[in-house]
Scaffold this motif. Structure first.
Motif, short mmCIF file in Angstrom:
data_model
loop_
_atom_site.label_atom_id
_atom_site.label_comp_id
_atom_site.label_asym_id
_atom_site.label_seq_id
_atom_site.Cartn_x
_atom_site.Cartn_y
_atom_site.Cartn_z
N ASP A 194 6.79 -8.94 18.09
CA ASP A 194 7.58 -9.74 19.22
C ASP A 194 7.42 -8.56 20.26
OD1 ASP A 194 10.33 -9.81 20.89
OD2 ASP A 194 9.30 -12.05 20.28
N GLY A 195 6.84 -8.96 21.41
CA GLY A 195 6.85 -8.23 22.62
C GLY A 195 8.05 -7.71 23.31
N GLN A 196 8.90 -8.54 23.20
CA GLN A 196 10.31 -8.25 23.83
C GLN A 196 11.03 -7.19 23.03
OE1 GLN A 196 12.98 -11.73 24.25
NE2 GLN A 196 14.37 -10.59 25.58
N ARG A 197 11.11 -7.40 21.87
CA ARG A 197 11.69 -6.52 20.84
C ARG A 197 10.78 -5.11 20.83
NH1 ARG A 197 15.02 -8.53 16.54
NH2 ARG A 197 14.10 -6.98 15.17
N ARG A 198 9.64 -5.26 20.98
CA ARG A 198 8.79 -4.04 20.92
C ARG A 198 9.11 -3.24 22.39
NH1 ARG A 198 4.66 -2.53 18.08
NH2 ARG A 198 3.62 -1.48 20.08
N ASN A 199 9.31 -3.69 23.38
CA ASN A 199 9.80 -3.19 24.66
C ASN A 199 11.10 -2.75 24.64
OD1 ASN A 199 7.39 -3.71 26.03
ND2 ASN A 199 8.28 -5.65 26.87
N ILE A 244 13.87 4.44 21.60
CA ILE A 244 13.29 5.38 21.22
C ILE A 244 13.20 6.63 22.29
CG2 ILE A 244 11.21 6.66 20.23
CD1 ILE A 244 10.86 3.72 18.80
N LEU A 245 12.76 6.04 23.40
CA LEU A 245 12.65 7.03 24.58
C LEU A 245 13.99 7.67 24.94
CD1 LEU A 245 10.78 8.27 26.75
CD2 LEU A 245 11.18 6.10 28.22
N GLU A 246 15.18 6.88 25.23
CA GLU A 246 16.35 7.31 25.39
C GLU A 246 16.86 8.26 24.39
OE1 GLU A 246 19.30 4.21 26.54
OE2 GLU A 246 17.85 3.26 27.67
#
Length: 105
Positions: free
Chosen positions: A46-51, A57-59
């Motif tokens: 799912d694109g939304q969940r991936r985003n 992860i970045l935070e």
């Protein structure tokens, strides 16, 4: 996706990762949480969940390296604007909106 939907999905994904670590009966740490989130990202379709997973992860990665943090000075000041939290050193980890004040009086 509005801000509250984004926050709910963030909480849900962090919860899923944490629960999966608990089910493994292993230790819980930020490093292991980050690894589990990365595993989740690698199989998520799912694109939304991936985003959202990428943002989490970045935070988390930046937080441990002194990089960009979600709780910047201006967000902490915003948190303090209602006057009820100004004497507290507790700030939300994800998001900048204060939760309902729960007085312990």
């Amino acid at each position: 996706m509005n801000r509250s939907d984004h926050e709910r999905l963030t909480d849900e994904l962090i919860g899923e990762a944490t629960l999966s670590l608990l089910k493994d009966n292993g230790p819980i740490s930020m490093k292991l949480l980050l690894e589990r989130l990365q595993q989740m990202l690698s199989i998520e379709r799912d694109g939304q969940r991936r985003n959202v997973l990428s943002q989490i992860i970045l935070e988390i990665s930046n937080d441990g390296k002194g990089g960009a943090r979600r709780n910047t000075k201006s967000e902490q000041q915003e948190w303090d604007t209602d006057g009820r939290h100004s004497s507290s050193n507790v700030y939300p980890l994800f998001g900048n909106s204060p939760q309902a004040n729960r007085n312990k009086h």
